[in-house]
Scaffold this motif. Structure first.
Motif, short mmCIF file in Angstrom:
data_model
loop_
_atom_site.label_atom_id
_atom_site.label_comp_id
_atom_site.label_asym_id
_atom_site.label_seq_id
_atom_site.Cartn_x
_atom_site.Cartn_y
_atom_site.Cartn_z
N LEU B 92 0.72 -1.27 -0.07
CA LEU B 92 0.06 -0.14 0.06
C LEU B 92 0.93 1.15 -0.04
CD1 LEU B 92 -3.16 -0.75 2.51
CD2 LEU B 92 -3.09 0.20 0.05
N GLU B 93 1.66 1.31 0.86
CA GLU B 93 2.85 2.19 0.80
C GLU B 93 3.49 2.61 -0.25
OE1 GLU B 93 5.69 3.35 4.23
OE2 GLU B 93 5.17 1.24 4.70
N ARG B 94 3.96 1.60 -0.90
CA ARG B 94 4.63 1.76 -2.45
C ARG B 94 3.54 2.31 -3.24
NH1 ARG B 94 6.40 -3.12 -2.08
NH2 ARG B 94 5.16 -4.14 -3.54
N THR B 95 2.46 1.76 -3.45
CA THR B 95 1.34 2.11 -4.46
C THR B 95 1.02 3.46 -4.26
OG1 THR B 95 0.66 0.04 -4.14
CG2 THR B 95 -0.47 1.18 -5.61
N MET B 96 0.73 3.82 -3.03
CA MET B 96 0.17 5.46 -2.72
C MET B 96 1.23 6.35 -2.99
SD MET B 96 -1.61 5.24 0.63
CE MET B 96 -3.38 4.71 1.15
N ARG B 97 2.65 5.96 -2.81
CA ARG B 97 3.73 6.78 -3.03
C ARG B 97 3.75 6.81 -4.61
NH1 ARG B 97 7.70 5.30 0.90
NH2 ARG B 97 6.51 6.60 2.11
N SER B 98 3.79 5.69 -5.48
CA SER B 98 3.71 5.80 -6.64
C SER B 98 2.76 6.53 -7.33
CB SER B 98 3.66 4.42 -7.15
OG SER B 98 2.65 3.99 -7.31
N VAL B 99 1.59 6.71 -6.69
CA VAL B 99 0.48 7.69 -7.53
C VAL B 99 0.81 9.23 -6.84
CG1 VAL B 99 -1.07 5.78 -7.83
CG2 VAL B 99 -1.12 7.10 -5.84
N SER B 152 -11.00 -8.30 8.74
CA SER B 152 -10.06 -9.33 8.73
C SER B 152 -10.24 -10.35 7.70
CB SER B 152 -10.03 -10.28 10.10
OG SER B 152 -11.46 -10.56 10.36
N ASP B 153 -11.59 -10.27 6.87
CA ASP B 153 -11.92 -11.09 5.91
C ASP B 153 -11.43 -10.27 4.66
OD1 ASP B 153 -13.56 -9.06 6.41
OD2 ASP B 153 -15.55 -10.23 6.12
N SER B 154 -11.89 -11.04 3.44
CA SER B 154 -10.95 -10.42 2.28
C SER B 154 -12.15 -9.43 1.35
CB SER B 154 -10.78 -11.47 1.17
OG SER B 154 -11.85 -12.48 1.08
N THR B 155 -13.14 -8.88 2.17
CA THR B 155 -13.85 -7.92 1.45
C THR B 155 -13.09 -6.50 1.42
OG1 THR B 155 -14.78 -7.35 3.86
CG2 THR B 155 -15.94 -8.96 2.42
N ASN B 156 -13.80 -5.75 0.66
CA ASN B 156 -13.35 -4.31 0.42
C ASN B 156 -12.29 -4.24 -0.35
OD1 ASN B 156 -15.33 -2.89 1.70
ND2 ASN B 156 -14.48 -2.18 3.40
N SER B 157 -11.72 -5.15 -1.15
CA SER B 157 -10.55 -5.06 -1.93
C SER B 157 -10.79 -3.87 -2.95
CB SER B 157 -10.27 -6.36 -2.53
OG SER B 157 -9.86 -7.12 -1.79
N GLN B 158 -12.11 -3.80 -3.85
CA GLN B 158 -12.43 -3.17 -4.68
C GLN B 158 -12.41 -1.83 -4.16
OE1 GLN B 158 -13.54 -6.12 -4.65
NE2 GLN B 158 -13.43 -6.76 -6.62
N ALA B 159 -12.97 -1.55 -2.84
CA ALA B 159 -12.87 -0.23 -2.49
C ALA B 159 -11.53 0.35 -2.36
CB ALA B 159 -13.65 -0.36 -0.92
N VAL B 160 -10.74 -0.48 -1.92
CA VAL B 160 -9.12 -0.10 -1.89
C VAL B 160 -8.66 0.44 -3.28
CG1 VAL B 160 -6.76 -0.86 -1.25
CG2 VAL B 160 -8.76 -1.35 0.13
N GLY B 161 -9.05 -0.59 -4.13
CA GLY B 161 -8.85 -0.32 -5.65
C GLY B 161 -9.17 1.19 -6.06
N LEU B 162 -10.54 1.33 -5.83
CA LEU B 162 -10.97 2.56 -6.31
C LEU B 162 -10.37 3.60 -5.46
CD1 LEU B 162 -13.20 3.70 -8.00
CD2 LEU B 162 -15.10 3.49 -6.17
N LEU B 163 -10.01 3.61 -4.35
CA LEU B 163 -9.39 4.49 -3.56
C LEU B 163 -8.01 5.06 -4.08
CD1 LEU B 163 -9.16 5.44 0.03
CD2 LEU B 163 -7.02 4.37 -0.63
N LEU B 164 -7.65 3.83 -4.47
CA LEU B 164 -6.16 4.15 -5.38
C LEU B 164 -6.29 4.75 -6.56
CD1 LEU B 164 -4.11 1.04 -4.08
CD2 LEU B 164 -3.85 3.34 -3.19
N ALA B 165 -7.15 4.50 -7.19
CA ALA B 165 -7.56 4.93 -8.66
C ALA B 165 -7.93 6.33 -8.42
CB ALA B 165 -8.82 4.04 -9.38
N LEU B 166 -8.71 6.65 -7.81
CA LEU B 166 -9.18 8.10 -7.40
C LEU B 166 -7.91 8.83 -6.96
CD1 LEU B 166 -12.66 7.69 -5.72
CD2 LEU B 166 -12.41 8.95 -7.75
N ALA B 167 -7.15 8.27 -6.19
CA ALA B 167 -5.99 9.23 -5.68
C ALA B 167 -5.23 9.50 -6.96
CB ALA B 167 -5.33 8.54 -4.76
N ALA B 168 -5.03 8.29 -7.77
CA ALA B 168 -4.16 8.72 -8.86
C ALA B 168 -4.65 10.04 -9.79
CB ALA B 168 -3.95 7.39 -9.57
#
Lengths: 529, 611
Positions: B92-99, B152-168
């Motif tokens: 996450l750190e790496r990706t956020m920094r890259s955007v 702890s479960d594997s939900t919300n991945s798409q939300a993180v994806g959208l957050l990163l794409a929006l950040a970019a």
């Protein structure tokens, strides 16, 4: 509504070096300079500085310094220097505005009007009380230039300056001795503009840059009136093995100096050198990275600071300032100056300073309490920062309830608390030699050196936005007033009812006749029947 | 007030109140309930409208087109999360920094008071990652937050994806005037709580966390995002926060306008809003939504991580992507555009959101009931208590005239301390005594806490027979045998009215729900007549029974009715969650019930069994 626009576009009329380029005033000299520093993050900082010197006695002649449309009169009878800057302070950038002087609010406001910085002072009647401070406008909007173009000011193109991530603008006026014995004085006007171009927005992610890419202009000719017109490019190699960057065209000369404790190398392009421009009719300085720097966090300076308001709710709060000394083994003192508006009522007994979990006793404290509506709190401390530590200075406050006419037109925006000012002598990595101000480049004056082993830094922390308890100024406010009135009336009668004792009167006997008789008796002054 | 200061007329009025007391009480109660039910009909429910001028029109051109990018980020994130079994902090750190964001992390740890069986956690430690987009040329005084809570479960991945794409996408724009914080929290709400406490440098809940390295001024608004699929059929919005706090209505209006603009299907409480409010069907459907909102708000739990922001006066709401069996689906671009529009509008704000309502009820996404219109409902209910208290006062006054015997009367204050002590025990003992309980009984900690709760609760019912029997020997007074319980009931009525009044002011739903159940039996309770019936009624309307009933009603309204056994299980889980949420987030429902309403209710129990 101008305020509604995120980037208020204000026009600065006729302020700028170009004005002097064509005005041909007598006995003046103009030096202009641009320093370009590629930052490790890939961003590029550009600092313009224009210095004008009048060899005339302003004081004696009582002359108005005519700066385009706005005029400022030099303060009569005193040769106090003046300066102001409109800088949104950002701690992550190594561009400290250096304004070591004091001056009154009205002049600041005048200058602010001149700079179109649309400043919002934190409150009415909170003049910055001096000492080591200098006015900085907490909330400044971007300006746009309307300049007569020649020399370096060709590059100041308004719409490109909107693509920057930082800008800082300053005006300084000071007297300069004309000779060693100081028998006569010249006046010096220094105007600086620092901008940082965002590699992400301007460079589309690439870190190479050129003048054209940044400013969408190139340099075509020197200002005919300038006695000096130079561009400096920081080409300091970051690692020693091989060259990491390359500038084009290759510089004719380089200049080495110690800036902020580290040795820097600058490539110099002199616009007055005819060969420089005549070859290609324009000068477009380019920089290419041979090995692009990694996407990593920029190196941390030895001294940096952070400030914030903690707590929640509208009654109390805490102002916290974090002072970081990242030097691995040297401690150094810092002079911390806080001016806090009176409507944050500071509890001075809650002032705590801790470093590394231990209490840190300041060696000097000066506190001047606030007076309501007259003067702000002034708190000045000299704190020793231990090596490699974080020092937290915190003080609690209570939010005052203002009179309802004292709120600004946008009270729910919050009220600004101006930045703390940190002045420190930071140990340098490389010994610097004392400089001759007249001979060295102009930008050196931004980084005054005090002695060989230290360098002077003045940092401004973030301004803060604090919400005060705010009445609802819309329709419900009237409703509240009305309700209060009704409640007050009800309360009055209930109170009356509860505190009074009631006696049952004997039932009235007699009718109209008796009442009439009593009326007459009362008129006569005889007790009634 | 002349009416009251005239003794003759006062006596007449008193007689009226005494004689007509029962009908007046019934009338008032019925009026309260009817008023509440009437709230969903158009004169009382109004159309929502945007009050904030800075967000007035939707004239924002959304340019977000990073759907593929968002999906790619989401896939990577899910893969990394699966591999590491926790939040992939380094990635996450790496990706956020890259955007192009300024990235910081914050680690936190918290030992829960007892194991949370619903979320299967006890000793929690995690790391939050956040990136700050600095507004160019501004001084970092204000910021907006987009947050994705990761459990702890594997939900919300798409939300993180959208957050990163929006950040970019946001990073490339030059118009930002406020910093934007992109926050990904671990252990969903616990992470959010840790981050918020560290951001405001307070410690409310005993969370241990590392201090934040980067800040972005005063947070003006926040949006929490929950998305677990690449396409959504609708977006559900949650507004109810901690302790029933609500965000400013303008934030909801903003969401709704962008829903309309983008043609998205948006729901509230999982219900579409009725289109036709003039016929009876529309309001009836609205009543379902309204009741669901009342139940949710009354529960006082944060329904989404936005709920924790409200304490810090950050207006916030949660958007949930729902993927159901509907035909028409929207991709991430549509959701991203709605978010982009909202953020650009919030970016225009000059002041904090304050123009619109903070206290409202929602029978639909574009309909609201303002505080001025719903308060009378609870007012009528509390009037019953007032009338009853007045009646008792007058009766006492008449009976007590000339009969003042010093020291003779038992005083209604006798049962007060034991009931309060019971309440205190209920509040303190379950968590404190869990280890003792686990040593002596074959139960787990969480079970021990819940069972202790129930045991103490039930033990309170046995109390009156023990406490005032020794005292009541003195009490038997031939002249006024009723004075003792009447005085006690008077005190209890006033106590209950005060409590419910205060609760209704801060959390209308809770106040109304408790008033609806507790008021009638509180008014009825007396030591004569069909005692067993009264006792049964009183038990059925006790705070715990109200909770159980609310659970059944809740599931009924959600069209997923509960069987009795399921209901009981859910009830036990809700008790444990209630205690946990008090300790982890500072929810006030548990202390309110145990320290305030339960002792008060015990007083009525005392009245019923007065001897």
């Amino acid at each position: 509504m101008a305020a509604a626009m995120p980037l208020a576009l204000l026009v600065l009329l006729l302020l700028g070096p170009g004005g002097w380029c064509l005005a041909e005033p007598p006995r003046d000299s103009l030096r202009e300079e641009l320093v370009i520093t590629p930052l490790p993050s890939g961003d590029v900082a550009a600092t313009f500085q224009f210095r004008t010197r009048w060899d005339s006695e302003l004081q004696r002649e009582g002359v108005w310094i005519n700066l385009g449309r706005s005029s400022v009169m030099s303060s009569q009878g005193s040769s106090a220097p003046l300066s102001t800057s409109s800088t949104p302070p950002t701690q992550s950038l190594p561009l400290p505005p250096s304004n070591p002087w004091v001056w009154p609010m009205t002049l600041t406001t005048t200058f602010c009007a001149m700079l179109c910085c649309r400043g919002r002072w934190s409150a009415p009647k909170t003049s910055p009380p001096g000492r080591s401070s200098c006015p900085v406008v907490p909330r400044a909007s971007l300006i746009s230039f309307h300049l007569l173009q020649a020399g370096l000011s060709v590059l100041l193109k308004a719409d490109r300056l909107f693509h920057t991530s930082y800008h800082s603008q300053a005006v300084h006026i000071r007297p300069v001795c004309r000779n060693a014995r100081c028998t006569s004085i010249s006046w010096e006007l220094r105007q600086t503009l620092s901008v940082v171009f965002d590699a992400f927005i301007t460079g589309q992610g690439k870190k190479d840059w050129s003048l054209f890419r940044m400013f969408s202009r190139t340099l075509t000719e020197p200002c005919p009136l300038a006695s000096e017109s130079r561009v400096y490019v920081d080409i300091t190699t970051y690692n020693q093995d091989n060259e990491t960057l390359e500038v084009h065209p290759p510089p004719t000369t380089t200049y080495q100096d110690v800036i902020l404790g580290t040795r820097k190398t600058y490539a110099i392009y002199d616009l007055l050198d005819t060969a420089m421009i005549n070859n290609s009719r324009n000068l477009n300085i380019q920089l290419k990275w041979k090995r692009p720097p990694e996407n990593e966090a920029p190196p941390v300076p030895f001294l940096h600071a952070q400030r914030y308001v903690s707590g929640y709710g509208l009654q109390k709060g805490e102002l916290s300032t974090l002072l970081y000394n990242t030097h691995p083994y040297r401690a150094f003192p810092v002079l911390l100056l806080d001016t806090v508006p009176w409507y944050l009522r500071l509890y001075v007994h809650t002032l705590t300073i801790t470093s590394k979990g231990k209490e840190n006793k300041p060696s000097y404290i000066h506190y001047q309490p606030a007076q309501d509506r007259l003067q702000p709190h002034l708190l000045e401390m000299l704190i020793q920062l231990p090596a490699n530590s974080v020092t937290k200075v915190s003080i609690q406050f209570e939010r005052a309830l203002l009179k309802w006419t004292e709120y600004t037109p946008d009270p729910n925006h919050g009220f600004y608390v101006s930045p703390s000012v940190l002045s420190a002598l930071v140990p340098s990595m490389v010994a610097a030699k004392p400089v001759d101000w007249e001979e060295s480049p102009l930008f050196n004056s931004l980084f005054p050196v005090s002695d060989g082993s230290n360098y002077f830094v003045r940092l401004y922390t973030e301004p803060l936005l604090v919400n005060l308890p705010t009445p609802d100024f819309s329709m419900p406010y009237n409703v509240i007033c009305l309700t209060c009135t009704v409640v007050a009336v009800c309360y009055g009668s209930f109170y009356n009812l509860l505190t009074r004792t009631f006696h049952i009167e004997e039932p009235r006997t007699g009718g109209l006749a008796k009442r009439l008789a009593n009326l007459i008796r009362r008129a006569r002054g005889v007790p009634p029947l | 007030m002349g009416l009251l200061s005239d003794p003759v007329r006062r006596r007449a009025l008193a007689r009226l109140v005494l004689r007509l007391n029962a009908p007046l009480c019934v009338l008032s109660y019925v009026a309260g309930i009817a008023w509440f039910l009437a709230l969903v009909f158009p004169p009382l429910t109004q159309r929502t409208y945007m009050s904030e001028n800075a967000m007035g029109s939707t004239m924002v051109e959304e340019q977000f087109a990073g759907g593929d990018r968002a999906r790619a980020f989401a896939r990577d994130f899910a893969a990394h999360r699966k591999k590491s079994g926790a939040l992939p902090v380094a990635w996450l750190e790496r990706t956020m920094r890259s955007v192009g964001l300024e990235v910081y992390t914050q680690s936190f740890s918290r030992k829960l008071p007892f194991p949370d069986e619903t979320h299967e956690r006890y000793m929690v430690s995690g790391t939050n990652v956040y990136g700050i987009l600095r507004a160019p040329r501004a001084a970092s005084t204000e910021s907006l937050v987009l947050t994705v809570p990761c459990g702890s479960d594997s939900t919300n991945s798409q939300a993180v994806g959208l957050l990163l794409a929006l950040a970019a996408h946001f990073r490339g724009q030059i118009y930002w005037a406020k910093d934007i914080v992109f926050l990904v929290t671990e252990h969903d709400l616990l992470g959010t709580e840790a981050w918020l406490e560290a951001y405001h440098d307070v410690n409310v809940t005993g969370m241990q966390s590392s201090p934040l390295q980067g800040r972005a001024g005063a947070i003006q608004a926040a949006v929490a995002l929950e998305l677990s699929s690449d396409v959504v059929t609708s977006l559900d919005v949650a507004v109810e926060g901690l302790n029933g706090q609500l965000p400013n209505l303008d934030l909801l209006n903003l969401f709704q306008t962008f829903c309309q603009k983008g043609g998205l299907l948006c729901t509230l409480q999982g219900k579409l809003q009725p289109e036709d409010w003039t016929s009876l069907d529309g309001p009836l459907q609205g009543l379902q939504t309204l009741l669901l909102m009342v139940l949710r708000q009354a529960s006082g739990r944060p329904h989404g991580s936005h709920g924790l922001f409200l304490r810090y006066r950050v207006e916030a709401l949660t958007l949930r992507g729902i993927n159901s069996f509907r035909q028409y689906k929207y991709d991430l671009v549509a959701v991203g555009k709605a978010l982009e529009g909202m953020f650009r509008k919030l970016n225009h704000l000059l002041e904090r959101l304050h123009q619109s309502f903070f206290l409202y009820l929602l029978p639909g996404l574009s309909r609201f009931v303002s505080i001025g219109l719903y308060m009378p409902a609870v007012g009528f209910l509390l009037l019953v208590l007032g009338l009853k208290a007045l009646e008792l006062w007058m009766q006492l006054h008449e009976a007590g005239m000339g009969l003042e015997e010093p020291g003779g009367a038992p005083g209604p204050s006798v049962p007060l301390p034991p009931s309060q002590a019971m309440g205190l025990a209920l509040y303190v003992l379950p968590v404190l005594g869990q280890h003792v309980a686990t040593q002596h009984f074959p139960v787990a900690e969480a079970e021990a806490v819940v069972l202790t709760l129930l045991a103490i609760y039930a033990a309170g019912l046995a109390l009156p027979h023990n406490t005032h029997r020794p005292l009541s020997y003195r009490v038997v007074s031939t002249q006024a045998p009723d004075r003792g319980w009447m005085a006690l009931k008077l005190v209890a009525l006033i106590y209950l009215a005060l409590q419910l009044g205060c609760i209704a002011l801060t959390n209308f739903s809770l106040g109304f729900l408790l008033a609806t159940t507790m008021v009638p039996t509180a008014a009825l309770a007396k030591p004569h007549g069909p005692r067993t019936l009264y006792a049964a009624l009183l038990v059925l309307t006790s705070p715990a029974a109200t909770l159980l009933g609310s659970l059944f009603l809740w599931r009924e309204l959600q069209e997923a009715p509960l069987s009795l056994a399921e209901g009981w299980q859910l009830f036990l889980a809700a008790l444990a969650q209630g205690v946990l949420e008090h300790h982890t987030y500072g929810a006030l429902l548990f202390p309110l019930l145990s320290l305030g309403l339960y002792p008060c209710w015990l007083l009525f129990w005392n009245v019923l069994f007065w001897k």
